[in-house]
Design a protein around this motif. Structure first.
Motif, PDB file in Angstrom:
ATOM      1  N   ILE A  79       0.757  -0.899   0.082  1.00 53.62           N
ATOM      2  CA  ILE A  79      -0.045  -0.063   0.173  1.00 53.62           C
ATOM      3  C   ILE A  79       0.895   1.210  -0.006  1.00 53.62           C
ATOM      4  CG2 ILE A  79      -1.528   1.407   1.261  1.00 53.62           C
ATOM      5  CD1 ILE A  79      -2.754  -1.098   2.252  1.00 53.62           C
ATOM      6  N   SER A  80       0.766   1.999  -1.194  1.00 50.63           N
ATOM      7  CA  SER A  80       1.721   3.059  -1.272  1.00 50.63           C
ATOM      8  C   SER A  80       1.320   4.198  -0.743  1.00 50.63           C
ATOM      9  CB  SER A  80       2.401   2.976  -2.543  1.00 50.63           C
ATOM     10  OG  SER A  80       1.050   3.197  -3.816  1.00 50.63           O
ATOM     11  N   ASP A  81      -0.038   4.426  -0.807  1.00 47.43           N
ATOM     12  CA  ASP A  81      -0.545   5.817  -0.212  1.00 47.43           C
ATOM     13  C   ASP A  81      -1.990   5.492   0.124  1.00 47.43           C
ATOM     14  OD1 ASP A  81      -0.325   8.563   0.076  1.00 47.43           O
ATOM     15  OD2 ASP A  81      -1.304   8.852  -2.009  1.00 47.43           O
ATOM     16  N   THR A  89      -9.987  14.314   8.039  1.00 50.15           N
ATOM     17  CA  THR A  89     -10.078  12.690   8.233  1.00 50.15           C
ATOM     18  C   THR A  89      -8.716  12.040   8.230  1.00 50.15           C
ATOM     19  OG1 THR A  89     -12.310  12.645   7.201  1.00 50.15           O
ATOM     20  CG2 THR A  89     -11.106  10.668   7.497  1.00 50.15           C
ATOM     21  N   ALA A  90      -8.290  11.685   9.058  1.00 47.89           N
ATOM     22  CA  ALA A  90      -6.995  10.976   9.129  1.00 47.89           C
ATOM     23  C   ALA A  90      -7.157   9.309   8.539  1.00 47.89           C
ATOM     24  CB  ALA A  90      -6.143  11.005  10.371  1.00 47.89           C
ATOM     25  N   ALA A  91      -6.385   9.095   7.612  1.00 44.52           N
ATOM     26  CA  ALA A  91      -6.769   7.618   7.074  1.00 44.52           C
ATOM     27  C   ALA A  91      -5.224   7.075   7.240  1.00 44.52           C
ATOM     28  CB  ALA A  91      -7.338   7.601   5.720  1.00 44.52           C
ATOM     29  N   GLN A  92      -5.452   5.719   7.507  1.00 51.67           N
ATOM     30  CA  GLN A  92      -3.922   4.782   7.557  1.00 51.67           C
ATOM     31  C   GLN A  92      -4.290   3.598   7.528  1.00 51.67           C
ATOM     32  OE1 GLN A  92      -2.143   6.233  11.103  1.00 51.67           O
ATOM     33  NE2 GLN A  92      -3.407   4.864  12.358  1.00 51.67           N
ATOM     34  N   SER A  93      -3.238   2.856   6.798  1.00 51.73           N
ATOM     35  CA  SER A  93      -3.193   1.254   6.753  1.00 51.73           C
ATOM     36  C   SER A  93      -2.136   0.883   8.028  1.00 51.73           C
ATOM     37  CB  SER A  93      -2.801   0.738   5.571  1.00 51.73           C
ATOM     38  OG  SER A  93      -1.443   0.971   5.245  1.00 51.73           O
ATOM     39  N   GLU A 105      -6.372  -3.924   7.306  1.00 56.63           N
ATOM     40  CA  GLU A 105      -7.564  -2.863   7.283  1.00 56.63           C
ATOM     41  C   GLU A 105      -6.841  -1.478   7.171  1.00 56.63           C
ATOM     42  OE1 GLU A 105      -9.335  -3.605  11.070  1.00 56.63           O
ATOM     43  OE2 GLU A 105      -7.902  -1.999  11.881  1.00 56.63           O
ATOM     44  N   VAL A 106      -7.694  -0.585   6.476  1.00 55.47           N
ATOM     45  CA  VAL A 106      -7.525   0.732   6.450  1.00 55.47           C
ATOM     46  C   VAL A 106      -8.666   1.636   7.462  1.00 55.47           C
ATOM     47  CG1 VAL A 106      -7.499   2.691   4.909  1.00 55.47           C
ATOM     48  CG2 VAL A 106      -6.713   0.851   4.069  1.00 55.47           C
ATOM     49  N   THR A 107      -7.970   2.329   8.344  1.00 58.51           N
ATOM     50  CA  THR A 107      -8.835   3.031   9.252  1.00 58.51           C
ATOM     51  C   THR A 107      -8.866   4.658   9.060  1.00 58.51           C
ATOM     52  OG1 THR A 107      -7.822   1.337  10.984  1.00 58.51           O
ATOM     53  CG2 THR A 107      -9.210   3.329  11.675  1.00 58.51           C
ATOM     54  N   ARG A 115     -18.638  20.116  13.088  1.00 55.65           N
ATOM     55  CA  ARG A 115     -19.438  19.587  12.136  1.00 55.65           C
ATOM     56  C   ARG A 115     -20.718  19.032  12.478  1.00 55.65           C
ATOM     57  NH1 ARG A 115     -14.468  18.719  11.132  1.00 55.65           N
ATOM     58  NH2 ARG A 115     -13.448  19.423   9.287  1.00 55.65           N
ATOM     59  N   GLN A 116     -21.744  19.330  11.569  1.00 58.55           N
ATOM     60  CA  GLN A 116     -22.940  18.494  11.709  1.00 58.55           C
ATOM     61  C   GLN A 116     -23.601  18.091  10.576  1.00 58.55           C
ATOM     62  OE1 GLN A 116     -24.991  21.734  14.022  1.00 58.55           O
ATOM     63  NE2 GLN A 116     -25.737  22.670  12.214  1.00 58.55           N
ATOM     64  N   GLY A 117     -24.573  17.142  10.792  1.00 60.55           N
ATOM     65  CA  GLY A 117     -25.095  16.681   9.409  1.00 60.55           C
ATOM     66  C   GLY A 117     -24.263  15.690   8.572  1.00 60.55           C
ATOM     67  N   LEU A 118     -24.832  15.371   7.297  1.00 58.12           N
ATOM     68  CA  LEU A 118     -24.237  14.235   6.816  1.00 58.12           C
ATOM     69  C   LEU A 118     -22.742  14.783   6.217  1.00 58.12           C
ATOM     70  CD1 LEU A 118     -24.203  11.352   5.520  1.00 58.12           C
ATOM     71  CD2 LEU A 118     -25.257  12.819   3.439  1.00 58.12           C
ATOM     72  N   GLN A 119     -21.612  14.054   6.565  1.00 57.81           N
ATOM     73  CA  GLN A 119     -20.364  14.422   6.041  1.00 57.81           C
ATOM     74  C   GLN A 119     -19.808  13.046   5.097  1.00 57.81           C
ATOM     75  OE1 GLN A 119     -18.627  17.287   7.111  1.00 57.81           O
ATOM     76  NE2 GLN A 119     -20.499  17.607   8.201  1.00 57.81           N
ATOM     77  N   VAL A 120     -19.652  13.440   4.016  1.00 54.99           N
ATOM     78  CA  VAL A 120     -19.085  12.210   3.182  1.00 54.99           C
ATOM     79  C   VAL A 120     -17.385  12.265   2.861  1.00 54.99           C
ATOM     80  CG1 VAL A 120     -19.576  11.127   0.761  1.00 54.99           C
ATOM     81  CG2 VAL A 120     -21.307  12.136   1.982  1.00 54.99           C
ATOM     82  N   THR A 121     -16.678  11.523   3.345  1.00 51.20           N
ATOM     83  CA  THR A 121     -15.126  11.478   2.948  1.00 51.20           C
ATOM     84  C   THR A 121     -14.790  10.448   2.080  1.00 51.20           C
ATOM     85  OG1 THR A 121     -15.049  12.260   5.306  1.00 51.20           O
ATOM     86  CG2 THR A 121     -13.001  11.618   3.972  1.00 51.20           C
ATOM     87  N   ALA A 122     -13.962  10.682   0.904  1.00 48.09           N
ATOM     88  CA  ALA A 122     -13.505   9.536   0.052  1.00 48.09           C
ATOM     89  C   ALA A 122     -12.004   9.275   0.674  1.00 48.09           C
ATOM     90  CB  ALA A 122     -13.644  10.091  -1.414  1.00 48.09           C
ATOM     91  N   ILE A 123     -11.875   7.962   0.741  1.00 43.67           N
ATOM     92  CA  ILE A 123     -10.231   7.685   1.034  1.00 43.67           C
ATOM     93  C   ILE A 123      -9.852   6.848  -0.020  1.00 43.67           C
ATOM     94  CG2 ILE A 123      -8.813   6.085   2.545  1.00 43.67           C
ATOM     95  CD1 ILE A 123     -12.039   7.222   4.043  1.00 43.67           C
ATOM     96  N   THR A 124      -8.707   7.406  -0.712  1.00 43.85           N
ATOM     97  CA  THR A 124      -8.072   6.563  -1.831  1.00 43.85           C
ATOM     98  C   THR A 124      -6.891   5.884  -1.493  1.00 43.85           C
ATOM     99  OG1 THR A 124      -8.845   8.530  -3.386  1.00 43.85           O
ATOM    100  CG2 THR A 124      -7.303   7.188  -4.222  1.00 43.85           C
ATOM    101  N   VAL A 125      -7.010   4.579  -1.767  1.00 49.10           N
ATOM    102  CA  VAL A 125      -5.986   3.553  -1.363  1.00 49.10           C
ATOM    103  C   VAL A 125      -5.126   3.141  -2.575  1.00 49.10           C
ATOM    104  CG1 VAL A 125      -5.420   1.303  -0.431  1.00 49.10           C
ATOM    105  CG2 VAL A 125      -7.244   2.839   0.487  1.00 49.10           C
ATOM    106  N   THR A 126      -3.975   3.586  -2.578  1.00 51.53           N
ATOM    107  CA  THR A 126      -3.080   3.090  -3.769  1.00 51.53           C
ATOM    108  C   THR A 126      -2.349   2.042  -3.618  1.00 51.53           C
ATOM    109  OG1 THR A 126      -3.115   5.506  -4.690  1.00 51.53           O
ATOM    110  CG2 THR A 126      -1.617   4.191  -5.787  1.00 51.53           C
ATOM    111  N   THR A 127      -2.282   1.091  -4.318  1.00 52.31           N
ATOM    112  CA  THR A 127      -1.245   0.053  -4.187  1.00 52.31           C
ATOM    113  C   THR A 127      -0.146  -0.184  -5.390  1.00 52.31           C
ATOM    114  OG1 THR A 127      -2.772  -1.474  -5.235  1.00 52.31           O
ATOM    115  CG2 THR A 127      -2.953  -1.343  -3.072  1.00 52.31           C
ATOM    116  N   ASN A 128       0.856  -0.965  -5.175  1.00 57.14           N
ATOM    117  CA  ASN A 128       1.715  -0.997  -6.300  1.00 57.14           C
ATOM    118  C   ASN A 128       1.489  -2.228  -7.225  1.00 57.14           C
ATOM    119  OD1 ASN A 128       2.347  -3.260  -4.560  1.00 57.14           O
ATOM    120  ND2 ASN A 128       4.589  -2.819  -4.682  1.00 57.14           N
ATOM    121  N   ASP A 129       0.327  -2.691  -7.180  1.00 62.86           N
ATOM    122  CA  ASP A 129       0.203  -4.106  -7.768  1.00 62.86           C
ATOM    123  C   ASP A 129      -0.407  -3.944  -9.193  1.00 62.86           C
ATOM    124  OD1 ASP A 129      -2.244  -3.280  -7.141  1.00 62.86           O
ATOM    125  OD2 ASP A 129      -3.085  -4.884  -6.223  1.00 62.86           O
ATOM    126  N   GLY A 130      -0.672  -2.689  -9.690  1.00 59.63           N
ATOM    127  CA  GLY A 130      -0.976  -2.267 -10.957  1.00 59.63           C
ATOM    128  C   GLY A 130      -2.488  -2.115 -11.062  1.00 59.63           C
TER     129      GLY A 130
END
Lengths: 239, 151
Positions: A79-81, A89-93, A105-107, A115-130
């Motif tokens: 997992i490169s990134d 949002t802090a995200a890590q593997s 797992e990625v947390t 904040r309040q209401g609906l919060q949508v966060t996208a977490i992008t996981v990049t791997t070296n497997d192509g």
């Protein structure tokens, strides 16, 4: 020749050698074979779920989601990134490299802050497997205990000094009492009105004058939660 | 009076003409899509609700009040000149300074890191709906678009 050939992403190619469009089918088959032979050991992360919905309580300061995966390929995956769409949002593997068959797992943790209401966060996981980066979605519904509208009340300079109001509506089932309103200045007359006890309050505001600029900060004090009653803010201006 | 074969022939010619016209139009449209550098923006360039392009924000009659919805650390690394920090990490602490700088008639343009971030939309929504401020926009493409616009 096999009956059909499956690509790495599960698409199936039916045999088409005798078909008038055989050239296209043959090309696809050759491409799949080349890919299959040149990269036989791609690692691949299989995710249990790529979306998580969180419902933190009204006093929570953060909300976390864990996205579990397993390396279903026959090579290690690095997992490169791990990147979040929001600095909130802090995200890590757990670690970087996962052997074939290994789970991890990625947390992602959202700092609730104000904040309040609906919060949508996208977490992008990049791997070296192509493989293409995987996007994980974390949806967090932060409860709105009080709905205060508007939180900013203003009069243009020189306007008639008519009264305006801030409505405070309780959004949860349990009642919340507004026990007081403090003003940072005396440029406005501030009166708290109980419309429906525990459900609806109104803060009535009247400027002493609109001849010049004025700003006050209001603190709307409640009795909830009992152990650490919360205070909300509103602003009153002449601009 | 025309015979039925003449009618059929005429109908056939008309059908071919129609086909030729439609084909030519399709070819022209395809060529325009491929070669025209000023072709209409693709779907990804379309404005979402409440968004404004950098060139339109820059052309505003009243000077824009830029609102940076990113975290403090990213703001500290660089921001639009004159921008004010306002994020949901410290909303209550940061909002008073924004209100101090805001004047009626002055548009607010909120940005975050890039096209993909949502913080600018969330901050703009709060300014519109909670605070009731008028003329609040989101900069399409965010800070990346602003940087690109400086070259």
């Amino acid at each position: 020749m096999p009956d059909d050939i499956s690509s790495t992403d599960g698409m199936r190619f039916a045999p088409g050698w005798a078909h008038p469009r055989g050239g296209l089918c043959r090309g696809a088959v050759v491409a799949v074979l080349i890919l299959g032979f040149t990269q036989p050991g791609w690692g691949m992360l299989a995710w249990e779920a790529r979306e998580a919905s969180l419902y933190p309580g009204p006093l929570e300061e953060s909300a976390s989601a864990s996205f579990r995966f397993k390396n279903t390929g026959d090579k290690s995956v690095e997992i490169s990134d791990v990147k979040s769409s929001c600095g909130c949002t802090a995200a890590q593997s757990g670690k970087r490299i996962y052997a074939p068959g290994e789970s991890g797992e990625v947390t992602a943790t959202l700092n609730i802050g104000n904040r309040q209401g609906l919060q949508v966060t996208a977490i992008t996981v990049t791997t070296n497997d192509g493989e293409k980066p995987v996007t994980l979605i974390m949806k967090t519904l932060i409860p709105e205990v009080l709905r205060i509208r508007p939180t900013v009340v203003w009069w243009p300079r020189g306007a008639a000094p008519d009264s305006k109001a801030i409505n405070v509506l309780v959004q949860q089932d349990d009642p919340v009492r507004v026990v007081g309103v403090e003003s940072s200045g005396d440029a406005f007359d501030v009166r708290l009105e109980e419309v429906v006890a525990g459900r609806h309050y109104r803060v009535n505001l009247t400027p002493a004058s609109t001849a010049g600029p004025a700003t006050v900060r209001l603190k709307i004090r409640t009795d909830t939660p009992k152990d650490k009653p919360r205070t909300y803010e509103a602003h009153v201006l002449v601009k | 009076m025309s015979s039925s074969s003449e009618l059929l022939n005429r109908g056939g010619v008309q059908a071919w003409r129609l086909l030729a016209i439609v084909s030519a139009a399709a070819l022209l449209a395809a060529a325009n899509f491929v070669f025209n550098p000023n072709r209409p923006a693709a779907a990804e360039d379309a404005l979402q609700e409440g968004e404004i392009r950098l060139k339109d924000a820059a052309a505003s009659r009243s000077p824009v009040l830029w609102i940076d919805a990113r975290p403090q650390s990213e703001f500290d690394r660089g921001h639009v000149p004159g921008a004010m920090l306002l994020n949901e990490d410290h909303w209550d602490d940061l909002l008073p300074a924004v209100l101090e700088a805001w004047m009626p008639g002055r548009p607010l343009v909120v940005y975050c890191g890039s096209e993909g971030c949502r913080a600018s939309h969330q901050v703009a929504e709060r300014l519109r709906v909670e605070a009731g401020l008028p003329d609040v926009h989101v900069l399409k493409g965010g800070w990346e678009a602003w940087l690109a616009g400086q070259h």
